[in-house]
Design an enzyme around this catalytic site. Structure first.
Site, PDB file in Angstrom:
ATOM      1  N   SER A 125       1.115  -1.125   0.143  1.00 27.78           N
ATOM      2  CA  SER A 125       0.537  -0.162  -0.170  1.00 27.78           C
ATOM      3  C   SER A 125       0.808   0.975  -0.696  1.00 27.78           C
ATOM      4  O   SER A 125       2.045   1.017   0.054  1.00 27.78           O
ATOM      5  CB  SER A 125      -0.567  -0.134   1.314  1.00 27.78           C
ATOM      6  OG  SER A 125      -1.189   1.183   1.382  1.00 27.78           O
ATOM      7  N   TYR A 150      -1.798  -1.115  11.607  1.00 29.68           N
ATOM      8  CA  TYR A 150      -1.876  -1.297   9.849  1.00 29.68           C
ATOM      9  C   TYR A 150      -0.755  -1.212   8.393  1.00 29.68           C
ATOM     10  O   TYR A 150      -0.286  -2.411   8.549  1.00 29.68           O
ATOM     11  CB  TYR A 150      -3.460  -0.634   9.225  1.00 29.68           C
ATOM     12  CG  TYR A 150      -3.851  -0.972   7.520  1.00 29.68           C
ATOM     13  CD1 TYR A 150      -3.858  -2.421   7.055  1.00 29.68           C
ATOM     14  CD2 TYR A 150      -3.084  -0.422   6.780  1.00 29.68           C
ATOM     15  CE1 TYR A 150      -3.840  -2.866   5.604  1.00 29.68           C
ATOM     16  CE2 TYR A 150      -3.373   0.106   5.596  1.00 29.68           C
ATOM     17  CZ  TYR A 150      -3.665  -1.685   4.628  1.00 29.68           C
ATOM     18  OH  TYR A 150      -3.778  -1.960   3.098  1.00 29.68           O
ATOM     19  N   LYS A 154       2.700  -3.666   6.564  1.00 27.21           N
ATOM     20  CA  LYS A 154       2.823  -3.512   5.506  1.00 27.21           C
ATOM     21  C   LYS A 154       3.281  -3.556   5.386  1.00 27.21           C
ATOM     22  O   LYS A 154       4.718  -4.820   4.310  1.00 27.21           O
ATOM     23  CB  LYS A 154       1.553  -2.756   4.585  1.00 27.21           C
ATOM     24  CG  LYS A 154       0.155  -2.973   4.624  1.00 27.21           C
ATOM     25  CD  LYS A 154      -0.071  -4.446   3.659  1.00 27.21           C
ATOM     26  CE  LYS A 154      -1.407  -4.863   3.740  1.00 27.21           C
ATOM     27  NZ  LYS A 154      -1.352  -5.707   2.956  1.00 27.21           N
TER      28      LYS A 154
HETATM   29  P1  NAD Z   1     -10.514  -6.896   1.467  1.00 27.99           P
HETATM   30  O1  NAD Z   1     -10.844  -6.976   2.914  1.00 27.99           O
HETATM   31  O2  NAD Z   1     -12.147  -6.516   0.190  1.00 27.99           O
HETATM   32  O3  NAD Z   1     -10.712  -8.392   0.432  1.00 27.99           O
HETATM   33  C1  NAD Z   1      -9.102  -8.846   2.104  1.00 27.99           C
HETATM   34  C2  NAD Z   1      -9.684 -10.406   1.675  1.00 27.99           C
HETATM   35  O4  NAD Z   1      -8.711 -11.336   2.772  1.00 27.99           O
HETATM   36  C3  NAD Z   1     -11.102 -10.943   2.401  1.00 27.99           C
HETATM   37  O5  NAD Z   1     -12.149 -11.300   1.322  1.00 27.99           O
HETATM   38  C4  NAD Z   1     -11.191 -11.297   3.507  1.00 27.99           C
HETATM   39  O6  NAD Z   1     -11.744 -11.845   4.585  1.00 27.99           O
HETATM   40  C5  NAD Z   1     -10.099 -12.175   3.769  1.00 27.99           C
HETATM   41  N1  NAD Z   1      -9.234 -12.253   4.900  1.00 27.99           N
HETATM   42  C6  NAD Z   1      -8.473 -12.052   5.876  1.00 27.99           C
HETATM   43  N2  NAD Z   1      -7.320 -12.373   6.325  1.00 27.99           N
HETATM   44  C7  NAD Z   1      -7.965 -13.466   5.885  1.00 27.99           C
HETATM   45  C8  NAD Z   1      -7.063 -14.917   6.347  1.00 27.99           C
HETATM   46  N3  NAD Z   1      -5.809 -14.404   7.598  1.00 27.99           N
HETATM   47  N4  NAD Z   1      -7.123 -16.379   5.492  1.00 27.99           N
HETATM   48  C9  NAD Z   1      -7.533 -15.711   4.037  1.00 27.99           C
HETATM   49  N5  NAD Z   1      -8.367 -14.923   3.899  1.00 27.99           N
HETATM   50  C10 NAD Z   1      -8.365 -13.783   4.899  1.00 27.99           C
HETATM   51  O7  NAD Z   1      -9.764  -6.132   1.281  1.00 27.99           O
HETATM   52  P2  NAD Z   1      -8.421  -5.174  -0.505  1.00 27.99           P
HETATM   53  O8  NAD Z   1      -9.873  -3.893  -0.220  1.00 27.99           O
HETATM   54  O9  NAD Z   1      -9.264  -6.491  -1.446  1.00 27.99           O
HETATM   55  O10 NAD Z   1      -7.966  -5.473  -0.316  1.00 27.99           O
HETATM   56  C11 NAD Z   1      -7.228  -6.657  -0.917  1.00 27.99           C
HETATM   57  C12 NAD Z   1      -5.396  -6.207   0.039  1.00 27.99           C
HETATM   58  O11 NAD Z   1      -4.810  -5.494  -0.822  1.00 27.99           O
HETATM   59  C13 NAD Z   1      -5.239  -6.283   1.622  1.00 27.99           C
HETATM   60  O12 NAD Z   1      -4.234  -6.860   1.343  1.00 27.99           O
HETATM   61  C14 NAD Z   1      -4.862  -4.393   1.606  1.00 27.99           C
HETATM   62  O13 NAD Z   1      -4.554  -4.364   2.818  1.00 27.99           O
HETATM   63  C15 NAD Z   1      -3.809  -4.596   0.335  1.00 27.99           C
HETATM   64  N6  NAD Z   1      -4.980  -2.995   0.342  1.00 27.99           N
HETATM   65  C16 NAD Z   1      -6.097  -2.328  -0.656  1.00 27.99           C
HETATM   66  C17 NAD Z   1      -6.053  -1.232  -0.484  1.00 27.99           C
HETATM   67  C18 NAD Z   1      -7.769  -0.423  -0.315  1.00 27.99           C
HETATM   68  O14 NAD Z   1      -7.855   0.844  -0.438  1.00 27.99           O
HETATM   69  N7  NAD Z   1      -8.358  -1.808  -0.806  1.00 27.99           N
HETATM   70  C19 NAD Z   1      -5.124  -0.291  -0.420  1.00 27.99           C
HETATM   71  C20 NAD Z   1      -3.995  -1.048  -0.209  1.00 27.99           C
HETATM   72  C21 NAD Z   1      -3.389  -2.257   0.229  1.00 27.99           C
HETATM   73  C1  UD1 Z   2      -6.730   5.352   4.250  1.00 29.70           C
HETATM   74  C2  UD1 Z   2      -5.989   4.936   5.069  1.00 29.70           C
HETATM   75  C3  UD1 Z   2      -4.904   4.479   4.407  1.00 29.70           C
HETATM   76  C4  UD1 Z   2      -4.566   3.337   3.709  1.00 29.70           C
HETATM   77  C5  UD1 Z   2      -6.472   3.738   2.583  1.00 29.70           C
HETATM   78  C6  UD1 Z   2      -7.263   2.780   1.105  1.00 29.70           C
HETATM   79  C7  UD1 Z   2      -5.551   6.906   7.116  1.00 29.70           C
HETATM   80  C8  UD1 Z   2      -5.001   7.916   7.123  1.00 29.70           C
HETATM   81  N1  UD1 Z   2      -5.004   6.140   5.547  1.00 29.70           N
HETATM   82  O1  UD1 Z   2      -5.958   6.304   2.849  1.00 29.70           O
HETATM   83  O2  UD1 Z   2      -4.682   3.880   5.392  1.00 29.70           O
HETATM   84  O3  UD1 Z   2      -4.445   2.058   2.794  1.00 29.70           O
HETATM   85  O4  UD1 Z   2      -7.584   4.274   2.483  1.00 29.70           O
HETATM   86  O5  UD1 Z   2      -7.997   1.890   2.313  1.00 29.70           O
HETATM   87  O6  UD1 Z   2      -6.816   6.172   7.144  1.00 29.70           O
HETATM   88  N2  UD1 Z   2     -12.657  11.537   3.203  1.00 29.70           N
HETATM   89  C9  UD1 Z   2     -13.403  12.501   3.547  1.00 29.70           C
HETATM   90  N3  UD1 Z   2     -14.762  11.991   3.906  1.00 29.70           N
HETATM   91  C10 UD1 Z   2     -14.537  11.092   4.260  1.00 29.70           C
HETATM   92  C11 UD1 Z   2     -14.117   9.701   3.778  1.00 29.70           C
HETATM   93  C12 UD1 Z   2     -12.952   9.969   2.513  1.00 29.70           C
HETATM   94  O7  UD1 Z   2     -13.325  14.532   2.947  1.00 29.70           O
HETATM   95  O8  UD1 Z   2     -15.933  10.466   5.532  1.00 29.70           O
HETATM   96  C13 UD1 Z   2     -11.081  12.089   2.115  1.00 29.70           C
HETATM   97  C14 UD1 Z   2     -10.123  12.360   2.983  1.00 29.70           C
HETATM   98  O9  UD1 Z   2      -9.542  12.898   4.307  1.00 29.70           O
HETATM   99  C15 UD1 Z   2      -8.869  11.935   2.527  1.00 29.70           C
HETATM  100  C16 UD1 Z   2      -9.408  10.788   0.820  1.00 29.70           C
HETATM  101  O10 UD1 Z   2     -11.040  11.595   1.234  1.00 29.70           O
HETATM  102  O11 UD1 Z   2      -8.320  13.161   1.521  1.00 29.70           O
HETATM  103  C17 UD1 Z   2      -9.533   9.830   0.770  1.00 29.70           C
HETATM  104  O12 UD1 Z   2      -9.530   8.846   1.948  1.00 29.70           O
HETATM  105  P1  UD1 Z   2      -9.368   7.455   2.191  1.00 29.70           P
HETATM  106  O13 UD1 Z   2     -10.409   6.733   1.000  1.00 29.70           O
HETATM  107  O14 UD1 Z   2     -10.258   7.102   3.521  1.00 29.70           O
HETATM  108  O15 UD1 Z   2      -8.371   6.861   2.217  1.00 29.70           O
HETATM  109  P2  UD1 Z   2      -6.731   7.586   2.198  1.00 29.70           P
HETATM  110  O16 UD1 Z   2      -7.260   8.668   2.967  1.00 29.70           O
HETATM  111  O17 UD1 Z   2      -5.623   8.185   1.471  1.00 29.70           O
END
Ligand code: NAD
Ligand code: UD1
Length: 339
Positions: A125, A150, A154
């Protein structure tokens, strides 16, 4: 490469990646304990892809159960999405995050050794960059000093993978640092539906649009940005999913360790995203500008040149596409995967 173990494959990004894998001729095997996703995703995947992916409902932390998966399937590569991702929850229960996120990664590496699987793609991330020193962020910028447990998990997993690559000559490791995924598959059959009140911006917007929530609070209108709201790099989840197929192709060239930012390279403010959503879907979003959220950085966007130069991948969809697809998913599924 044919058979791909997709941990977390019923989750938001995992499910979209499974679609891309099948489209590109791969054979995904999903492992997910469903702690943050629904079994219904498999029906939706079958509708989209015409085949039902093989599925194991187990925790990646459960080494014995995982060993069975490796015994029953000749895995060529792993895409490791499984993990917990709530920043707020990780502050309250850090040990849960360390044991699940770092613990499951350790189990996978041990089984890779045991079953001679050489290839792994890991979901990292942008949060690993902590408070970035400059924009846009490049992969060689410093990492660590994350703002939450979190983020720390990572970072720890990245270090573990880097050491693994150093000590295993045959290992091919792709660390992908995602920026802010939004959007959904254009079919509207799969998408993001967080449990409880969303922390992330796009699901909050769509739940206001659908009437589940009343009003969006824009966190801060006094940042030193073009309209006072924070800037992020929002990437369509289908572009992100495609990035994983490119990463697998890259691993086929046996590169050792590679690290890529996956974003669009463009920053969008919170207010711009709200207005893009309104325009794309011809509706008004009820919002107010409120106080800043603790821990937010004013701007965060990627330089993605490396992914393009070395893998040929770049994001092609627009913010408007993502806004349209997010709403298509949410309006067709007001309660997510629940009836
Ligand atoms: P998500 O929660 O929708 O998907 C993660 C999946 O992993 C879920 O289905 C959950 O049930 C499963 N899971 C968690 N722990 C487990 C375990 N121990 N064994 C088996 N399954 C398990 O999240 P996502 O948004 O699809 O994210 C996927 C990956 O990408 C995650 O590692 C997350 O940290 C990373 N990531 C997500 C974002 C984002 O904004 N969505 C941003 C950066 C990185
Ligand atoms: C957040 C997490 C980051 C994670 C990412 C994806 C924090 C500080 N960071 O990032 O670690 O990898 O999500 O899951 O939590 N916002 C509003 N109103 C809302 C929600 C969000 O204004 O109700 C704004 C936030 O201030 C930010 C932007 O929208 O500026 C995006 O927010 P968000 O979707 O939570 O992502 P990040 O903060 O970038």
């Amino acid at each position: 490469m044919g058979k791909i173990l997709v941990t977390g494959g019923t989750g938001y990004i995992g499910s979209h990646t499974v679609v891309e894998l099948i489209k590109n001729g791969y054979d995904p095997v999903i492992v997910d304990n469903l702690c943050n996703s629904k079994i219904e995703v498999l029906n939706r995947l079958e509708t989209i892809c015409g085949v039902r992916p093989k599925f194991y409902q187990i925790s990646v932390q459960d080494k014995e159960a995982m060993r069975q998966v490796f015994e029953e399937n000749e895995i060529d590569a792993i895409i490791h999405f499984a993990g917990l991702k709530s920043v707020g929850e990780s502050v309250l229960y850090p040990e849960k995050y360390y044991s699940n996120n770092v613990g499951s990664s350790k189990v996978l590496l041990e089984l890779m050794d045991e079953y001679r699987v050489h290839n792994i793609v890991f979901s990292s991330s942008a949060t690993v960059y902590g408070v970035p020193e400059r924009m846009p962020i490049v992969e060689s910028d410093p990492i660590g000093n994350c703002s939450s447990p979190y983020g720390d998990t990572k970072y720890q997993i990245e270090l573990l993978l880097m050491d693994y690559a150093k000590t295993h000559e045959d290992a091919n490791v792709a660390i992908l640092r995602y920026f802010n995924p939004i959007g959904a598959h254009p079919s509207g059959l799969i998408g993001e539906y967080p449990t409880g009140i969303p922390n992330n911006l796009m699901p909050y917007i769509t739940q206001v649009a659908v009437g589940t929530l009343e009003c969006l609070t824009v966190f801060g209108g006094d940042y030193d940005t073009r309209d006072g709201s924070c800037i992020r790099d929002y990437i369509h989840v289908c572009d992100l999913a495609e990035g994983h197929v490119y990463a697998l192709h890259k691993l086929e060239t046996k590169p050792g360790l590679v690290i890529y930012n996956l974003g669009t390279g463009r920053g969008t403010t919170v207010l711009e995203l709200v207005h893009a959503f309104e325009e794309a879907n011809n509706m008004k979003i009820n919002y107010k500008v409120g106080a800043r959220r603790d821990g937010d950085v004013p701007e965060n966007y990627a330089n993605c040149d490396k992914a393009y130069k070395e893998m040929g991948w770049k994001a092609t969809r627009t913010i408007k596409d993502a806004c349209r697809d997010s709403w298509n998913w949410q309006s067709k599924n007001p309660h997510g995967y629940d009836k």
